[in-house]
Design a protein around this motif. Structure first.
Motif, short mmCIF file in Angstrom:
data_model
loop_
_atom_site.label_atom_id
_atom_site.label_comp_id
_atom_site.label_asym_id
_atom_site.label_seq_id
_atom_site.Cartn_x
_atom_site.Cartn_y
_atom_site.Cartn_z
N ASP A 155 0.78 -1.06 -0.10
CA ASP A 155 0.05 -0.10 0.02
C ASP A 155 0.82 1.27 0.03
OD1 ASP A 155 -3.22 0.29 0.79
OD2 ASP A 155 -2.03 2.10 0.96
N ASN A 156 0.50 2.46 -0.37
CA ASN A 156 1.16 3.87 -0.58
C ASN A 156 0.65 4.65 0.04
OD1 ASN A 156 -1.02 4.17 -1.96
ND2 ASN A 156 0.04 4.79 -3.85
N ASP A 157 -0.36 4.53 1.34
CA ASP A 157 -0.86 5.32 2.07
C ASP A 157 -0.16 4.97 3.43
OD1 ASP A 157 -2.93 5.89 4.30
OD2 ASP A 157 -3.33 7.24 2.77
N ASP A 158 0.39 6.38 3.82
CA ASP A 158 1.18 6.34 5.21
C ASP A 158 0.21 5.86 6.37
OD1 ASP A 158 3.58 6.95 4.13
OD2 ASP A 158 2.98 9.21 4.41
N HIS A 159 -1.00 6.14 6.33
CA HIS A 159 -1.96 5.91 7.58
C HIS A 159 -2.00 4.58 7.50
CE1 HIS A 159 -5.16 6.02 10.34
NE2 HIS A 159 -5.86 5.52 9.80
N ARG A 160 -2.32 3.74 6.39
CA ARG A 160 -2.78 2.44 6.15
C ARG A 160 -1.55 1.81 6.55
NH1 ARG A 160 -6.10 4.18 1.69
NH2 ARG A 160 -4.58 3.72 0.37
N VAL A 161 -0.46 1.99 5.91
CA VAL A 161 0.83 1.30 6.22
C VAL A 161 1.30 1.21 7.86
CG1 VAL A 161 3.17 1.12 6.08
CG2 VAL A 161 1.73 1.69 3.96
N ALA A 162 0.83 2.26 8.40
CA ALA A 162 1.11 2.35 9.82
C ALA A 162 -0.09 1.31 10.61
CB ALA A 162 1.17 3.78 10.32
N GLN A 163 -1.03 1.59 10.31
CA GLN A 163 -2.07 0.38 10.65
C GLN A 163 -1.86 -1.00 10.52
OE1 GLN A 163 -6.17 1.30 8.94
NE2 GLN A 163 -7.08 -0.06 10.30
N ALA A 164 -1.44 -1.20 9.37
CA ALA A 164 -1.23 -2.73 9.13
C ALA A 164 0.10 -2.98 9.99
CB ALA A 164 -0.70 -2.92 7.57
N GLU A 165 1.14 -2.18 10.30
CA GLU A 165 2.40 -2.55 10.61
C GLU A 165 1.76 -2.68 12.17
OE1 GLU A 165 5.02 0.92 9.82
OE2 GLU A 165 5.83 -0.31 8.43
N SER A 166 1.01 -2.01 12.85
CA SER A 166 0.62 -1.97 14.23
C SER A 166 0.24 -3.37 14.47
CB SER A 166 -0.33 -0.89 14.76
OG SER A 166 -1.55 -0.95 14.10
#
Length: 373
Positions: A155-166
């Motif tokens: 994904d290229n969205d910072d918010h969604r990437v951070a959500q997935a990483e969490s």
């Protein structure tokens, strides 16, 4: 779960978004500081000072030691010295600002996590690549986690990437249409790719790119419009799923078959048919025909006969990936085929052990050798 970062070139391809602002600031400051040093030394040298005195003067001037001038100072040279002080101090402050920004934003920690994630992705084989962590991507990722199926998100969205990483998922930040990003996600070793972005045009492009990189990949594509299905299939998708069509069919079924709906949704809302069948001692299972199996070359009908009525064959998934519903009894089995059968629990493992070859025969992930007979 991993990102993509290893090596200088690799870092700048995919890691620029993570440390771009602070690193760029530090690099610009460093370049300006170096330029100031060179120009200052040359300036004093042109004023008639020797090289050692010129370098010494620049050092004590920029770093504010304050020992005083060590050579003759003309008015123009004093103006030049003031410019060196301002330029040198400003560039040092700029570098320190970039470093502090990197620390305060936690970018160092994130880069270390990215490299750890990269190492984990490099170890994956036969995994799933999910392109897009929107509504459908989130549901799909959850199901893969429940099934213990390794997967990588793109994904290229910072918010969604951070959500997935969490959530501890392996994530590759960037566009799934970029070959470098797909390669970083391990597309050459992956078994499935699911592109579930809401934009059909992007899904088509991702499908084309993925198919070109890995011809053996099984690609599942989301299509918002029925007219896109043909384009996705031509681009190389193996299956096209329309969430709108599936939702409409399910709502229609709820209206026209309320009794069946209540039956399938009992047991605290779980609608797993396999779980309901298990309550009456029946299970749907997979029977894989491993290389060298005694069932290689047998027909579907002969397998059911050998089963002595303990199960029925409901589908056949060919080694090439196609699935035949209700296969003809005269259909021959080949190595790599998988029979989907329905029967009493316990009977299918017995059948698998009985017809195991000298090497092995696979049954739902278990391996049976001749010694187990």
């Amino acid at each position: 779960m991993p990102h993509h970062r290893l090596g200088a070139a690799d870092f700048w391809i995919n890691g620029g978004d993570i440390m771009q602002s602070s690193l760029k600031r530090m690099l610009v400051g460093g370049g300006f500081f170096s330029g100031t040093l060179v120009v200052a030394v040359v300036g004093y040298r042109l004023a008639g000072w020797n090289w050692l005195d010129s370098i010494y003067m620049v050092i004590i001037t920029i770093f504010g030691v304050g020992f005083g001038e060590i050579g003759p100072m003309t008015p123009s040279l004093r103006i030049f010295t003031m410019a060196v002080i301002i330029s040198g101090c400003s560039s040092v402050a700029y570098i320190l600002g970039g470093f502090l920004q990197m620390i305060t934003e936690g970018e160092i920690k994130r880069v270390l996590g990215v490299r750890r994630m990269k190492r984990e992705i490099d170890l994956l084989t036969d995994h799933v690549i999910i392109c897009g962590y929107g509504r459908i991507g989130q549901i799909l990722a959850h199901q893969m986690e429940v099934a213990h199926q390794p997967f990588v998100l793109i994904d290229n969205d910072d918010h969604r990437v951070a959500q997935a990483e969490s959530k501890g998922f392996l994530v590759q930040m960037g566009s799934a249409a970029d070959e470098n990003i797909l390669e970083a996600a391990g597309i050459m070793r992956a078994k499935y790719l699911a592109t579930v972005l809401p934009d059909d045009a992007i899904n088509v492009f991702i499908t084309l790119t993925a198919r070109g990189l890995n011809p053996q990949l099984i690609i599942l594509a989301r299509g918002e419009y029925l007219s896109t299905e043909k384009k996705l299939l031509q681009a190389g998708a193996d299956r096209v799923v329309s969430p709108a069509a599936i939702g409409a069919l399910r709502m229609s079924h709820m209206i026209t078959h309320p009794a069946a709906r209540d039956f399938l949704e009992q047991d605290d809302g779980r609608n797993s048919l396999n779980e309901l069948l298990a309550q009456i001692d029946i299970q749907v299972e997979e029977l894989a025909i491993a290389p060298g199996s005694n069932l290689t070359g047998a027909t579907v009908g002969s397998v059911q006969v050998r089963g002595k009525g303990t199960f029925v064959v409901v589908a056949l998934r060919k080694a090439a990936g196609s699935t035949v519903i209700h296969p003809d009894n005269e259909t021959f089995l080949e190595e790599g085929d998988t029979l989907i059968v329905m029967g009493h629990k316990g009977d299918i493992p017995k059948f698998a052990r009985h017809y195991a070859n000298k090497r092995q025969m696979q049954y739902r992930g278990a391996k049976f050798s001749r010694r187990q007979k």
